[in-house]
Design a protein around this motif. Structure first.
Motif, PDB file in Angstrom:
ATOM      1  N   GLY A  55      -3.620   7.400  -4.042  1.00 55.00           N
ATOM      2  CA  GLY A  55      -2.538   7.345  -3.071  1.00 55.00           C
ATOM      3  C   GLY A  55      -1.173   7.204  -3.692  1.00 55.00           C
ATOM      4  O   GLY A  55      -0.199   7.765  -3.196  1.00 55.00           O
ATOM      5  N   HIS A  94       2.774  11.515   4.292  1.00 53.95           N
ATOM      6  CA  HIS A  94       1.871  10.469   4.788  1.00 53.95           C
ATOM      7  C   HIS A  94       0.457  11.018   4.955  1.00 53.95           C
ATOM      8  O   HIS A  94      -0.529  10.351   4.614  1.00 53.95           O
ATOM      9  N   GLU A  95       0.337  12.238   5.452  1.00 52.49           N
ATOM     10  CA  GLU A  95      -0.987  12.863   5.577  1.00 52.49           C
ATOM     11  C   GLU A  95      -1.605  13.101   4.204  1.00 52.49           C
ATOM     12  O   GLU A  95      -2.813  12.904   4.011  1.00 52.49           O
ATOM     13  N   GLU A  96      -0.797  13.521   3.240  1.00 51.32           N
ATOM     14  CA  GLU A  96      -1.319  13.782   1.904  1.00 51.32           C
ATOM     15  C   GLU A  96      -1.799  12.497   1.233  1.00 51.32           C
ATOM     16  O   GLU A  96      -2.829  12.485   0.549  1.00 51.32           O
ATOM     17  N   ALA A 144       4.813   5.199   5.379  1.00 47.87           N
ATOM     18  CA  ALA A 144       4.961   4.972   6.819  1.00 47.87           C
ATOM     19  C   ALA A 144       6.229   4.166   7.120  1.00 47.87           C
ATOM     20  O   ALA A 144       6.912   4.429   8.113  1.00 47.87           O
ATOM     21  N   GLN A 148       0.432   4.217   1.266  1.00 48.03           N
ATOM     22  CA  GLN A 148       0.505   4.841   2.580  1.00 48.03           C
ATOM     23  C   GLN A 148       1.401   4.031   3.519  1.00 48.03           C
ATOM     24  O   GLN A 148       2.156   4.598   4.315  1.00 48.03           O
ATOM     25  N   THR A 149       1.347   2.705   3.404  1.00 45.27           N
ATOM     26  CA  THR A 149       2.213   1.861   4.227  1.00 45.27           C
ATOM     27  C   THR A 149       3.673   2.042   3.851  1.00 45.27           C
ATOM     28  O   THR A 149       4.556   2.044   4.719  1.00 45.27           O
ATOM     29  N   ALA A 170      -2.961   9.896   2.721  1.00 44.05           N
ATOM     30  CA  ALA A 170      -4.204   9.469   3.377  1.00 44.05           C
ATOM     31  C   ALA A 170      -5.408  10.240   2.845  1.00 44.05           C
ATOM     32  O   ALA A 170      -6.523   9.706   2.789  1.00 44.05           O
ATOM     33  N   ARG A 171      -5.207  11.493   2.429  1.00 45.15           N
ATOM     34  CA  ARG A 171      -6.324  12.316   1.955  1.00 45.15           C
ATOM     35  C   ARG A 171      -6.507  12.276   0.446  1.00 45.15           C
ATOM     36  O   ARG A 171      -7.549  12.684  -0.054  1.00 45.15           O
ATOM     37  N   ASP A 173       0.841  -1.189   0.000  1.00 45.00           N
ATOM     38  CA  ASP A 173       0.000   0.000   0.000  1.00 45.00           C
ATOM     39  C   ASP A 173       0.879   1.243   0.000  1.00 45.00           C
ATOM     40  O   ASP A 173       1.875   1.305   0.750  1.00 45.00           O
TER      41      ASP A 173
END
Length: 448
Positions: free
Chosen positions: A357, A348-350, A293, A289-290, A352-353, A287
């Motif tokens: 992704g 990471h915030e971007e 992270a 986002q992962t 998620a929104r 992913d």
């Protein structure tokens, strides 16, 4: 064999739930304090257990209920030595003892629920030495319920014990906390958790890879229940074998070595290679986002290794993280690491929104790669200090090319710019004129 095949499967978190303090992992300080209190017969009437999810709050409450109500052939006597089951131990372990009342405050929050406890406190236990009330998630009680419990909690009958458990200790009123003996259950360290999972796998006769256990321990975040649930899932996912590949696919993680490759490419400014690596990990099922992270986590690891070199001894680290992380910590500056953390954290915030992704993750990596090439303020200052100073006179004029088609010289001669004299010094300011005297009354009258 038929009974084992037809009996329902019991998950690892319930099968290996501790039943006495010798099997409770990671809470040695609490066990020592309780042991001293029991030896000195200084047993409090109310306890409150706090900690993150899955560290053993409810389990500790049940073990305490066993310790209070331990009774053998010699009679009832509270003790922490529960190696031999007492008369009431089996019923307490299975949650069916009439004198051990468990209540979930999340679904029983009102004053009426507490009134039932207050009314039942008046009656002595039916068979056990003590009547024990275990209230889980006690912070969910209403203000009226807390106020209704205060008097009973302060002066309970001698045969009553209260045990509260909560994950939000700050939401519990101080009037309740002042009446309880408080124990903060700690997160279980990676070393203890790894050994605990290995012992369970050995008892289950299941093969495993150390790297796979490191991933599970890292994802479990110090919670025994979370780690056992992930281990259960990994066993099912790997068809009886806990391997790094299956755990990586189960958790949606990128290969740790590939994450380190990606980090090195970004910090080296190789944005093309970094985007290719990102795309390959994405195609393998990771992913976005992962992945960001994971980059944040590795940046934090390298920063910790730079400040505390002993951080490389963590047993939950893979060999690549331990060796290559230490090398990067010695090579990268603290300024570059903190800048990378800020960019990745914002990225990471971007991600998620964002609607896409992968696109947001790639833009965050591009920012990081180009920021890695930026010189530091110290380098800029040194660069400016080493430049030669400009001449005092006007700079020489550059020759201009003549328009095409013209003859003569190939460049025009420019006249030097005229030099103007400095402005004369300004004249001193004149003193203000004195104010006019008012006209006599006669003159004012004539004017009127």
């Amino acid at each position: 064999m038929a009974d084992a095949a037809t009996s329902p499967y019991l998950v690892l978190a319930r099968k290996y739930r501790p039943r006495d303090f010798t099997t409770l992992v990671g809470q040695d300080a609490m066990v020592q304090t309780l042991g001293n209190a029991f030896k000195q017969n200084r047993i409090h009437h109310a306890f409150i257990l706090t900690g993150v999810r899955g560290v053993g709050k409810t389990t500790t409450a049940r073990i305490l209920a066993r310790a209070f109500n331990y009774e053998d052939a010699s009679g009832p006597h509270p003790t922490l030595d529960l190696s031999v089951e007492g008369e009431h131990c089996r019923a307490i372990i299975e949650g069916r003892h009439v004198d051990v009342i468990e209540m979930d405050a999340a679904s029983n929050t009102g004053i009426n629920d507490i009134r039932e406890i207050i009314d039942s406190v008046k009656y002595a236990p039916s068979s056990a030495p003590y009547k024990v009330y275990v209230i889980d998630e006690v912070h969910m009680l209403s203000t009226a319920a807390f106020n209704g419990l205060l008097k009973t909690l302060e002066e309970p009958p001698p045969y009553v014990k209260f045990i509260f458990a909560t994950t939000e200790i700050r939401k519990v009123p101080v009037t309740i906390l002042s009446r309880c003996m408080r124990f903060d259950l700690r997160r279980i360290t990676p070393e203890i958790m790894t050994a605990y999972l290995q012992s369970i796998l050995d008892q289950e006769a299941i093969a495993f890879e150390p790297e796979a256990l490191a991933m599970i321990v890292r994802a479990g975040e110090g919670s025994a229940r979370d780690n056992l649930s992930l281990l259960d899932q990994a066993i099912a996912h790997g068809n009886g074998m806990v391997s790094a590949e299956t755990v990586r696919a189960m958790l949606g993680l990128g290969d740790r070595a590939r994450i380190i490759d990606l980090f090195e490419q970004l910090m080296g400014g190789a944005i093309g290679e970094a985007l290719d690596t990102m795309r390959q990990l994405y195609d393998l099922g990771a992913d976005p986002q992962t992945l960001v992270a994971d980059l944040c986590e590795f940046t934090h690891l390298v920063t910790r290794m730079k400040i505390v070199p002993a951080a490389a001894d963590d047993v939950s680290l893979t060999p690549d993280e331990r060796s290559r992380g230490a090398a990067l910590a010695g090579r990268l500056s603290m300024r570059a690491l903190t800048r990378a953390w800020q960019i990745l954290f914002k990225g990471h915030e971007e991600v998620a929104r964002a609607a896409n992704g992968l696109q947001a993750a790639e833009m965050a990596l591009i920012r990081l790669a180009y920021a890695a090439d930026l010189p530091s303020p110290d380098d800029l200052i040194a660069k400016l200090a080493n430049q030669p100073a400009p001449a005092s006179g006007p700079p020489p004029a550059a020759p201009l090319a003549r328009p095409s088609g013209g003859g003569g010289a190939s460049a025009l001669r420019l006249e030097p710019a005229p030099v103007f004299a400095a402005d004369p010094a300004p004249a001193p300011p004149r003193a203000p004129a004195p104010p006019l005297a008012p006209a006599p009354p006669a003159a004012r009258a004539r004017v009127g």
